[in-house]
Design a protein around this motif. Structure first.
Motif, PDB file in Angstrom:
ATOM      1  N   GLY A  14      46.865  41.506  30.130  1.00  0.00           N
ATOM      2  CA  GLY A  14      47.706  40.922  31.177  1.00  0.00           C
ATOM      3  C   GLY A  14      48.019  41.850  32.334  1.00  0.00           C
ATOM      4  N   VAL A  15      47.255  42.928  32.479  1.00  0.00           N
ATOM      5  CA  VAL A  15      47.494  43.862  33.584  1.00  0.00           C
ATOM      6  C   VAL A  15      47.022  43.257  34.904  1.00  0.00           C
ATOM      7  CG1 VAL A  15      46.924  46.157  34.481  1.00  0.00           C
ATOM      8  CG2 VAL A  15      47.344  45.839  32.037  1.00  0.00           C
ATOM      9  N   ALA A  16      45.909  42.545  34.862  1.00  0.00           N
ATOM     10  CA  ALA A  16      45.360  41.885  36.047  1.00  0.00           C
ATOM     11  C   ALA A  16      44.625  40.634  35.592  1.00  0.00           C
ATOM     12  CB  ALA A  16      44.397  42.816  36.787  1.00  0.00           C
ATOM     13  N   THR A  17      44.382  39.736  36.532  1.00  0.00           N
ATOM     14  CA  THR A  17      43.607  38.542  36.217  1.00  0.00           C
ATOM     15  C   THR A  17      42.137  38.811  36.519  1.00  0.00           C
ATOM     16  OG1 THR A  17      43.759  37.574  38.429  1.00  0.00           O
ATOM     17  CG2 THR A  17      45.557  37.061  36.869  1.00  0.00           C
ATOM     18  N   VAL A  18      41.264  37.972  35.980  1.00  0.00           N
ATOM     19  CA  VAL A  18      39.833  38.093  36.278  1.00  0.00           C
ATOM     20  C   VAL A  18      39.622  37.976  37.780  1.00  0.00           C
ATOM     21  CG1 VAL A  18      37.571  37.011  35.995  1.00  0.00           C
ATOM     22  CG2 VAL A  18      39.092  37.252  34.022  1.00  0.00           C
ATOM     23  N   GLU A  19      40.268  37.016  38.405  1.00  0.00           N
ATOM     24  CA  GLU A  19      40.092  36.837  39.850  1.00  0.00           C
ATOM     25  C   GLU A  19      40.531  38.078  40.617  1.00  0.00           C
ATOM     26  OE1 GLU A  19      41.073  33.851  43.558  1.00  0.00           O
ATOM     27  OE2 GLU A  19      41.882  33.372  41.593  1.00  0.00           O
ATOM     28  N   GLU A  20      41.666  38.652  40.257  1.00  0.00           N
ATOM     29  CA  GLU A  20      42.123  39.863  40.944  1.00  0.00           C
ATOM     30  C   GLU A  20      41.117  40.998  40.777  1.00  0.00           C
ATOM     31  OE1 GLU A  20      46.966  39.772  40.774  1.00  0.00           O
ATOM     32  OE2 GLU A  20      45.892  40.242  38.915  1.00  0.00           O
ATOM     33  N   ALA A  21      40.644  41.185  39.559  1.00  0.00           N
ATOM     34  CA  ALA A  21      39.713  42.281  39.287  1.00  0.00           C
ATOM     35  C   ALA A  21      38.402  42.107  40.050  1.00  0.00           C
ATOM     36  CB  ALA A  21      39.451  42.393  37.785  1.00  0.00           C
ATOM     37  N   LEU A  22      37.850  40.904  40.022  1.00  0.00           N
ATOM     38  CA  LEU A  22      36.595  40.668  40.740  1.00  0.00           C
ATOM     39  C   LEU A  22      36.797  40.725  42.249  1.00  0.00           C
ATOM     40  CD1 LEU A  22      34.859  37.899  38.605  1.00  0.00           C
ATOM     41  CD2 LEU A  22      34.202  40.300  38.856  1.00  0.00           C
ATOM     42  N   ARG A  23      37.869  40.144  42.733  1.00  0.00           N
ATOM     43  CA  ARG A  23      38.133  40.214  44.185  1.00  0.00           C
ATOM     44  C   ARG A  23      38.310  41.660  44.630  1.00  0.00           C
ATOM     45  NH1 ARG A  23      42.883  37.582  46.472  1.00  0.00           N
ATOM     46  NH2 ARG A  23      41.974  38.212  48.445  1.00  0.00           N
ATOM     47  N   TYR A  24      38.996  42.457  43.818  1.00  0.00           N
ATOM     48  CA  TYR A  24      39.183  43.869  44.154  1.00  0.00           C
ATOM     49  C   TYR A  24      37.820  44.558  44.235  1.00  0.00           C
ATOM     50  CZ  TYR A  24      40.655  48.711  43.995  1.00  0.00           C
ATOM     51  OH  TYR A  24      40.834  50.044  44.294  1.00  0.00           O
ATOM     52  N   ALA A  25      37.007  44.403  43.195  1.00  0.00           N
ATOM     53  CA  ALA A  25      35.692  45.051  43.168  1.00  0.00           C
ATOM     54  C   ALA A  25      34.827  44.590  44.334  1.00  0.00           C
ATOM     55  CB  ALA A  25      35.001  44.762  41.842  1.00  0.00           C
ATOM     56  N   MET A  26      34.868  43.304  44.635  1.00  0.00           N
ATOM     57  CA  MET A  26      34.048  42.761  45.711  1.00  0.00           C
ATOM     58  C   MET A  26      34.589  43.138  47.092  1.00  0.00           C
ATOM     59  SD  MET A  26      33.334  39.077  43.882  1.00  0.00           S
ATOM     60  CE  MET A  26      32.738  38.232  45.313  1.00  0.00           C
ATOM     61  N   SER A  27      35.831  43.567  47.173  1.00  0.00           N
ATOM     62  CA  SER A  27      36.430  43.964  48.443  1.00  0.00           C
ATOM     63  C   SER A  27      36.164  45.425  48.787  1.00  0.00           C
ATOM     64  CB  SER A  27      37.947  43.723  48.413  1.00  0.00           C
ATOM     65  OG  SER A  27      38.224  42.347  48.291  1.00  0.00           O
ATOM     66  N   LEU A  28      35.658  46.183  47.831  1.00  0.00           N
ATOM     67  CA  LEU A  28      35.317  47.580  48.087  1.00  0.00           C
ATOM     68  C   LEU A  28      34.045  47.654  48.928  1.00  0.00           C
ATOM     69  CD1 LEU A  28      35.977  48.976  44.511  1.00  0.00           C
ATOM     70  CD2 LEU A  28      37.419  49.299  46.533  1.00  0.00           C
ATOM     71  N   GLN A  29      33.776  48.812  49.479  1.00  0.00           N
ATOM     72  CA  GLN A  29      32.587  49.012  50.311  1.00  0.00           C
ATOM     73  C   GLN A  29      31.353  49.189  49.424  1.00  0.00           C
ATOM     74  OE1 GLN A  29      32.474  48.924  53.749  1.00  0.00           O
ATOM     75  NE2 GLN A  29      34.561  48.196  53.572  1.00  0.00           N
TER      76      GLN A  29
END
Length: 84
Positions: A14-29
């Motif tokens: 419950g630290v992060a959601t799948v959407e948050e984790a993927l959006r974060y990774a996809m938002s990196l350069q």
């Protein structure tokens, strides 16, 4: 980068959601984000996230980092980085 924290413990804990984790990774350069898919349900989930992808703002990324910092501090959710 392991977009769901290696074995997914940040998600299951419950630290992060799948959407948050993927959006974060996809938002990196990065040019490509690879996410493991072990079922049709996960494939559909990831496709929905990718289709609706909107890069995180710098503020959203900072907020997620701050929220995850207490759980990430001692590495207990990233055991794949060390010998078990």
């Amino acid at each position: 980068m392991k977009s769901l924290g290696g074995n997914g413990q940040p998600i299951t804990q419950g630290v992060a959601t799948v959407e948050e984790a993927l959006r974060y990774a996809m938002s990196l350069q990065v040019a490509t984000t690879i996410s493991g898919i072990d079922s049709v349900a996960v494939l559909r989930q990831n496709l929905a996230i990718a289709r609706g992808f909107k890069p995180m703002t710098a503020a959203e990324m900072d907020a997620l980092r701050r929220r995850c910092a207490p759980a990430a501090g001692d590495g207990h959710l990233e055991l794949y980085k060390s010998t078990m």
